[in-house]
Write a protein that holds these residues in place. Sequence first.
Motif, PDB file in Angstrom:
ATOM      1  N   ASN A 269       0.857  -1.169   0.000  1.00  0.00           N
ATOM      2  CA  ASN A 269       0.000   0.000   0.000  1.00  0.00           C
ATOM      3  C   ASN A 269       0.905   1.235   0.000  1.00  0.00           C
ATOM      4  N   LEU A 270       0.704   2.124  -0.950  1.00  0.00           N
ATOM      5  CA  LEU A 270       1.570   3.291  -1.096  1.00  0.00           C
ATOM      6  C   LEU A 270       1.491   4.204   0.120  1.00  0.00           C
ATOM      7  N   ALA A 271       0.314   4.343   0.713  1.00  0.00           N
ATOM      8  CA  ALA A 271       0.176   5.190   1.900  1.00  0.00           C
ATOM      9  C   ALA A 271       0.982   4.630   3.073  1.00  0.00           C
ATOM     10  N   VAL A 272       0.983   3.312   3.234  1.00  0.00           N
ATOM     11  CA  VAL A 272       1.760   2.695   4.315  1.00  0.00           C
ATOM     12  C   VAL A 272       3.251   2.872   4.060  1.00  0.00           C
ATOM     13  N   LEU A 273       3.670   2.693   2.820  1.00  0.00           N
ATOM     14  CA  LEU A 273       5.074   2.888   2.475  1.00  0.00           C
ATOM     15  C   LEU A 273       5.519   4.322   2.751  1.00  0.00           C
ATOM     16  N   LEU A 274       4.691   5.298   2.360  1.00  0.00           N
ATOM     17  CA  LEU A 274       5.037   6.692   2.621  1.00  0.00           C
ATOM     18  C   LEU A 274       5.036   7.001   4.114  1.00  0.00           C
ATOM     19  N   ALA A 275       4.148   6.376   4.878  1.00  0.00           N
ATOM     20  CA  ALA A 275       4.126   6.580   6.330  1.00  0.00           C
ATOM     21  C   ALA A 275       5.430   6.084   6.953  1.00  0.00           C
ATOM     22  N   VAL A 276       5.912   4.940   6.517  1.00  0.00           N
ATOM     23  CA  VAL A 276       7.171   4.405   7.035  1.00  0.00           C
ATOM     24  C   VAL A 276       8.331   5.319   6.660  1.00  0.00           C
ATOM     25  N   ILE A 277       8.372   5.758   5.415  1.00  0.00           N
ATOM     26  CA  ILE A 277       9.435   6.675   4.978  1.00  0.00           C
ATOM     27  C   ILE A 277       9.378   7.975   5.767  1.00  0.00           C
ATOM     28  N   LEU A 278       8.182   8.478   6.000  1.00  0.00           N
ATOM     29  CA  LEU A 278       8.017   9.723   6.744  1.00  0.00           C
ATOM     30  C   LEU A 278       8.520   9.586   8.179  1.00  0.00           C
ATOM     31  N   VAL A 279       8.216   8.471   8.817  1.00  0.00           N
ATOM     32  CA  VAL A 279       8.692   8.237  10.190  1.00  0.00           C
ATOM     33  C   VAL A 279      10.213   8.177  10.219  1.00  0.00           C
ATOM     34  N   VAL A 280      10.797   7.497   9.256  1.00  0.00           N
ATOM     35  CA  VAL A 280      12.265   7.402   9.209  1.00  0.00           C
ATOM     36  C   VAL A 280      12.884   8.780   8.986  1.00  0.00           C
ATOM     37  N   LEU A 281      12.317   9.567   8.090  1.00  0.00           N
ATOM     38  CA  LEU A 281      12.862  10.893   7.810  1.00  0.00           C
ATOM     39  C   LEU A 281      12.704  11.845   8.991  1.00  0.00           C
ATOM     40  N   VAL A 282      11.591  11.768   9.685  1.00  0.00           N
ATOM     41  CA  VAL A 282      11.349  12.678  10.804  1.00  0.00           C
ATOM     42  C   VAL A 282      12.202  12.310  12.010  1.00  0.00           C
ATOM     43  N   ARG A 283      12.526  11.034  12.154  1.00  0.00           N
ATOM     44  CA  ARG A 283      13.318  10.588  13.307  1.00  0.00           C
ATOM     45  C   ARG A 283      14.784  11.027  13.235  1.00  0.00           C
ATOM     46  N   ARG A 284      15.239  11.465  12.070  1.00  0.00           N
ATOM     47  CA  ARG A 284      16.631  11.896  11.940  1.00  0.00           C
ATOM     48  C   ARG A 284      16.876  13.151  12.768  1.00  0.00           C
ATOM     49  N   ARG A 285      18.123  13.377  13.096  1.00  0.00           N
ATOM     50  CA  ARG A 285      18.491  14.559  13.869  1.00  0.00           C
ATOM     51  C   ARG A 285      18.209  15.819  13.075  1.00  0.00           C
ATOM     52  N   VAL A 286      17.663  16.819  13.741  1.00  0.00           N
ATOM     53  CA  VAL A 286      17.283  18.064  13.078  1.00  0.00           C
ATOM     54  C   VAL A 286      18.513  18.814  12.581  1.00  0.00           C
ATOM     55  N   GLN A 287      19.602  18.777  13.338  1.00  0.00           N
ATOM     56  CA  GLN A 287      20.788  19.530  12.964  1.00  0.00           C
ATOM     57  C   GLN A 287      21.418  18.993  11.685  1.00  0.00           C
ATOM     58  N   ALA A 288      21.177  17.740  11.344  1.00  0.00           N
ATOM     59  CA  ALA A 288      21.817  17.133  10.197  1.00  0.00           C
ATOM     60  C   ALA A 288      21.020  17.337   8.904  1.00  0.00           C
TER      61      ALA A 288
ATOM     62  N   THR B  90       7.472  17.152   1.028  1.00  0.00           N
ATOM     63  CA  THR B  90       6.839  16.544  -0.136  1.00  0.00           C
ATOM     64  C   THR B  90       6.217  15.193   0.215  1.00  0.00           C
ATOM     65  N   VAL B  91       6.953  14.378   0.967  1.00  0.00           N
ATOM     66  CA  VAL B  91       6.432  13.072   1.371  1.00  0.00           C
ATOM     67  C   VAL B  91       5.226  13.244   2.284  1.00  0.00           C
ATOM     68  N   ALA B  92       5.275  14.209   3.203  1.00  0.00           N
ATOM     69  CA  ALA B  92       4.163  14.434   4.117  1.00  0.00           C
ATOM     70  C   ALA B  92       2.911  14.893   3.379  1.00  0.00           C
ATOM     71  N   VAL B  93       3.064  15.791   2.433  1.00  0.00           N
ATOM     72  CA  VAL B  93       1.910  16.269   1.665  1.00  0.00           C
ATOM     73  C   VAL B  93       1.342  15.142   0.811  1.00  0.00           C
ATOM     74  N   THR B  94       2.205  14.371   0.172  1.00  0.00           N
ATOM     75  CA  THR B  94       1.743  13.245  -0.633  1.00  0.00           C
ATOM     76  C   THR B  94       1.017  12.222   0.230  1.00  0.00           C
ATOM     77  N   PHE B  95       1.542  11.951   1.410  1.00  0.00           N
ATOM     78  CA  PHE B  95       0.893  11.031   2.341  1.00  0.00           C
ATOM     79  C   PHE B  95      -0.493  11.551   2.723  1.00  0.00           C
ATOM     80  N   GLY B  96      -0.587  12.838   2.986  1.00  0.00           N
ATOM     81  CA  GLY B  96      -1.879  13.431   3.334  1.00  0.00           C
ATOM     82  C   GLY B  96      -2.885  13.327   2.207  1.00  0.00           C
ATOM     83  N   VAL B  97      -2.426  13.532   0.986  1.00  0.00           N
ATOM     84  CA  VAL B  97      -3.324  13.437  -0.168  1.00  0.00           C
ATOM     85  C   VAL B  97      -3.784  11.996  -0.376  1.00  0.00           C
TER      86      VAL B  97
END
Length: 71
Positions: free
Chosen positions: A6-25, A36-43
């Motif tokens: 499911n594309l929405a589930v895949l984007l949710a996993v990618i979004l969690v991985v991207l958000v968990r990264r350190r902000v400074q990096a 872009t991933v967050a907006v696409t996930f929302g749509v």
Amino acid sequence: MKLTINLAVLLAVILVVLVRRRVQARSRVDQTMVLTVAVTFGVLIAPTDFGQGILRTVSDLAQSVSDAGTP
């Protein structure tokens, strides 16, 4: 055997991985990609029953906050 994703589930996993990264990096490209991933996930999730439930919950919460400010 056929594997479907499911594309929405895949984007949710990618979004969690991207958000968990350190902000400074994060660079501007990383921030743009997360947005872009967050907006696409929302749509993708908006027309589903789950998305409509989230919309109703947020709408009710916003209405409650709005009503709390009026005498």
